[in-house]
Design an enzyme around this catalytic site. Structure first.
Site, mmCIF file in Angstrom:
data_model
loop_
_atom_site.group_PDB
_atom_site.id
_atom_site.type_symbol
_atom_site.label_atom_id
_atom_site.label_comp_id
_atom_site.label_asym_id
_atom_site.label_seq_id
_atom_site.Cartn_x
_atom_site.Cartn_y
_atom_site.Cartn_z
ATOM 1 C CE LYS A 42 -0.074 0.655 4.668
ATOM 2 N NZ LYS A 42 -0.222 1.440 5.737
ATOM 3 C CB THR A 43 4.034 2.273 1.652
ATOM 4 O OG1 THR A 43 3.539 1.880 2.924
ATOM 5 C CG2 THR A 43 4.815 3.561 1.798
ATOM 6 C CG ASP A 222 -0.807 5.133 5.229
ATOM 7 O OD1 ASP A 222 -1.454 4.171 4.781
ATOM 8 O OD2 ASP A 222 0.359 5.043 5.646
ATOM 9 C CD GLU A 223 -1.377 2.026 8.860
ATOM 10 O OE1 GLU A 223 -2.367 1.274 8.965
ATOM 11 O OE2 GLU A 223 -0.211 1.615 8.855
ATOM 12 C CD GLN A 253 -2.710 -4.583 8.828
ATOM 13 O OE1 GLN A 253 -1.704 -4.225 9.405
ATOM 14 N NE2 GLN A 253 -2.755 -4.717 7.517
ATOM 15 N NE ARG A 669 2.404 -6.955 10.820
ATOM 16 C CZ ARG A 669 1.946 -6.209 9.826
ATOM 17 N NH1 ARG A 669 2.711 -5.285 9.293
ATOM 18 N NH2 ARG A 669 0.732 -6.384 9.350
#
Length: 802
Positions: A42-43, A222-223, A253, A669
């Site tokens: 996504k980044t 973002d997020e 998340q 992760r």
DNA sequence: TAGTTTTAAGTTTTT
DNA sequence: CTTAAAACTA
């Protein structure tokens, strides 16, 4: 003709980048929700989108606003976007709060706020509230402060009818009102205000809103799953008819509900932003499929989720392992051995590994074991540098220098070290400053100035108190004298972006770019700065703002106070103060520089880890699950997967769903290998408690979980291998049993656990003068008697009969 | 008022 | 066990 930087993207990613909000035959702007699963790149999508908008769509970089939740994310985004197109550096990339602070410094006057406000952290808010609620116990004050913070997250004012949803305490409204009044009088803001106040200003000043609609044509978030209601309101106010908004997030998340984050923001985005398009990024480039399957199988039990299926681009790999272990010592050993073996076999290096835990307290056992075995490690996140007493003291001095109405800062340091100015004296000064009259909003007036008030009543004070107060203000003047005067308007609303650890770039409204190089700045003083634990007396001043900080710490006696107060920690405390002074050296020695320094500290408390002694094999990372968001590791061990720890026992409903998401975040992760550990008993608060395996172990798909070790009683019988052989003889210590069957009395057949002997069964009970004596036959074959020592709820502990 | 002793309680925490 | 806050004493 596709630009080369787009070729690296998969079809969905490319679609997300190329989406502009403009649809054929439709004049309306279409918002975009990008549902980006863990590890889906996504980044890369956001940064590419910024660059693409500038390059191909002719969007002015200055009209792009990208908001993140962490400074780290903002820095990373800026760096990566600039690699594709340098002009991305002109876009405004900030955290929500830093944007809010920037907004308020320029428009706060519309809400009666000067531009020199200090940002209060949670502790400061509690301190402020305690001045209003002197007779309430501290714990209660904390609770109320917390409720006020949540209220602001939910964009609720003291007069809001819905406020009862936060706290139905009858006095809460009054407390909240008083808190707001006092904060306004002091002229400072708290974290919640950084979001809430801009919304209020935008709502009540249409011309300001219009200005911002003109200024920003593209807003990226973002997020988004971690945004709260107030932030949602802010986005809505910032979006004009022609604004293109694109949010990126993953509902699975969302792990900051306890801080006011509202998952519904992302779940209901299509309802709240009309005409929204949704693009899903479900290709995971990070983990092997069994890891994703395991994580998904747990989070799938949640009801409130949009639902998505991650596809592992890397294919099938090693199945995750669940290890049942007797206790936390065995857990630490298990982890250490796993790591040592992999490094020894050269299959991995230390930095490939991360140990994840639910609470910071769990790190201690791993640290002890790793120190013993000389496994290099770093603990992420537990360093609360800015929460240390000495740092807070120094910051209070600096804050008071900027805002002499700051009663909270004043109270903290006016009599530290003790100068004979106790609460009686302080109350007189504060009372004088308040003067009975509310302060007219807008301009900072001397009637609220504590320094002025002190000067006025000084002659009336007893000599001892007078001398103390006088010494305090003398010290402040000393600090003030280290600042150079400057034209008043030169700073305050600069757009500061930090691109990496060494370079600080500041650009003003006219896009004049100023570069600071931290390294050069540090080297320029030509002196070797003393490190932590230096034996040198006093602090060394560098350049910039640092001499002012040093002077204040020395003159006020705060430095001396901390040096002499505790021999053992004194050195460390002085070292911390020195670090603070060093950090100030990159700021100019002016009022504006001081303000900037304080704002930076309040808004970016992440500390770059010292990685000086890192060898070529790196260090193992010890980290809470919360702190891992956005990170990845080749090999991950999630520890303490036990009921009561993860999830915590008191978690139900929405809170339990959040714990599941937390589990999902932790598990995803892992790139190559994932391990889970679950202990049968654990020392908590100095007592050994029996533990049950986590609910999540029951929920996990066993097809993607290899189980080793022996589960506690009641959880056997899944065809698990036995691990009980090879225990050493000798029965020292004590046994414990879970109180499940009876009222705590012993019965023949009761099962118990012993640290060395493992599990056993009670074969005989008899009464003695000192209580019941039980006879236990262990799985090792040992047959021993124990004397019952004491009982309490939840468990029974039995001592050795010897 | 300042320092010491006793007692109580114990997440996660981008800003 | 380890820390912070309340209670207590000089």
């Amino acid at each position: 003709m596709i630009p080369s930087y787009l070729e690296a993207l998969n079809p969905e990613q490319r679609q997300a980048v190329l989406h502009t909000g403009k649809a054929a035959g439709d004049a309306l702007m279409h918002p975009l929700l990008i549902l980006a699963g863990a590890g889906s790149g996504k980044t890369r999508v956001i940064t590419t989108k910024i660059a693409w908008l500038i390059r191909e769509q002719g969007v002015d970089p200055r009209s792009i606003l990208a908001v993140t939740f962490t400074n780290k994310a903002a820095r990373e985004m800026a760096e990566r976007a600039r690699i594709i197109d340098d002009r991305a550096g002109f876009a405004m990339l900030r955290t929500f709060h830093s944007f809010g602070a920037w907004f308020l410094r320029r428009n706060g006057n519309l809400e009666g706020l000067g531009s020199n406000f200090i940002i209060y952290d949670d502790d400061d808010s509690v301190a402020l509230l305690s001045t209003l609620l002197e007779d309430l116990p501290k714990a209660e004050v904390k609770q109320i402060a917390h409720a006020i913070a949540r209220a602001k997250d939910y964009f609720l004012s003291p007069e809001d009818p819905e406020l009862d949803l936060i706290d139905f305490h009858p006095e809460f409204r009054r407390y909240y009102t008083q808190y707001e009044d006092k904060l306004a009088r002091i002229g400072n803001v708290d974290f919640g205000d950084l979001i809430k106040k801009p919304v209020e200003i935008l709502r009540s000043n249409p011309e300001v809103a219009r200005r911002f609609h003109d200024r920003f044509s593209v807003i990226l978030v973002d997020e988004y799953q971690d945004s709260n209601i107030a932030q949602f309101e802010l986005l809505k106010e910032l979006c004009g008819p022609a604004t293109y908004i694109c949010v990126v997030g993953d509902d699975d998340q969302s792990i900051y509900r306890f801080r006011g984050a509202e998952v519904r923001n992302i779940l209901e985005f299509p309802d709240r932003f009309a005409g929204a398009d949704i693009i899903r990024l479900e290709r995971n480039y990070r983990s092997f499929s069994p890891i994703l399957d395991l994580a998904s199988s747990v989070v799938d039990k949640n009801e409130g989720r949009l639902g998505k299926t991650l596809v592992a681009h890397r294919g099938v790999g090693k199945t995750p392992t669940l290890a049942f272990l007797p206790d936390q010592d065995a857990e630490a050993e298990f982890c250490a051995e796993l790591i040592e073996k992999s490094v020894h076999k050269k299959a991995a290096v230390y930095s490939d590994w991360a140990i994840l835990y639910r609470t910071n307290a769990q790190s201690l056992g791993f640290e002890t074991e790793f120190l013993r075995r000389r496994i290099p490690y770093r603990v992420v996140g537990s360093l609360k540098f800015y929460e240390r007493e000495e740092i807070k003291d120094a910051l209070a001095l600096l804050s008071f220098l900027v805002n002499p109405r700051d009663e909270i800062a004043f109270r903290r340091v006016v009599n530290k070290p003790a100068r004979g100015a106790g609460t009686a004296t302080v109350d007189r000064i504060v009372g004088e400053a308040a003067g009975g009259d509310p302060i007219p909003s807008g301009n900072p007036v001397p009637s609220g100035d504590l320094a002025e008030a002190a000067r006025r009543i000084m002659p009336a004070l007893p000599s001892k108190a007078r001398a103390g107060v006088s010494a305090f203000f003398k010290a402040l003047e000393g600090g003030l004298s280290m600042l150079t005067p400057e034209p008043p308007e030169s700073a305050g609303d600069n757009n500061i972006l930090i691109f990496n650890r060494n370079t600080v770039e500041a650009s003003d409204e006219n896009n004049n770019i100023l570069y600071f190089n931290k390294k050069t700045a540090e080297a320029a003083d030509g002196k070797k700065r003393p490190r932590k634990g230096s034996k040198r007396e006093g602090l060394s001043a560098g350049e910039g703002l640092s001499p002012c900080v040093v002077r204040l710490i020395d003159d006020s006696g705060i430095g001396e106070y901390h040096r002499t107060h505790d021999d053992i920690t004194g050195f460390q405390r002085i070292g911390n103060l020195q670090e603070l002074a060093n950090a100030a050296s990159i700021y100019p020695a002016t009022r504006a520089g001081l303000l900037e320094f304080l704002e930076h500290i309040e808004l970016d408390r992440s500390i770059e880890q010292e990685t000086g002694d890192e060898g070529e094999k790196g260090t193992v990372t010890l980290i809470t699950v919360h702190n891992t968001k956005g990170l990845e590791f080749r090999r991950v061990i999630m520890t303490g997967i036990e009921q009561g720890i993860f999830p915590r026992d008191d978690k139900l409903g929405d809170d339990l769903e959040e714990e599941r998401r937390l589990f999902y975040v932790g598990a995803t992760r892992a790139m190559d290998e994932l391990y889970l550990t679950s202990c049968a008993m654990r020392r908590m608060f100095g007592r050994t408690m029996p533990m049950k395996p986590s609910l999540f172990i029951g929920e996990a798909d066993k097809n993607v979980l290899r189980i080793i070790g022996k589960p506690p009683f009641g959880f056997e019988g899944r065809g698990l291998p036995d691990q009980s052989s090879g225990r050493r003889p000798g029965v020292q210590g004590s046994v414990i049993k879970p109180v499940s069957s009876s009222d705590g009395r012993w019965k023949v057949g009761d099962r118990v656990f012993h640290d060395d002997q493992g599990y056993g069964a009670v074969t005989e009970i008899r009464e003695s003068d000192e209580g019941p004596v039980i006879r236990v036959k262990f799985e090792t074959g040992k047959d021993t008697r124990f004397l019952s020592l004491h009982q309490s709820s939840g468990y029974t502990k039995i001592g050795n009969d010897d």
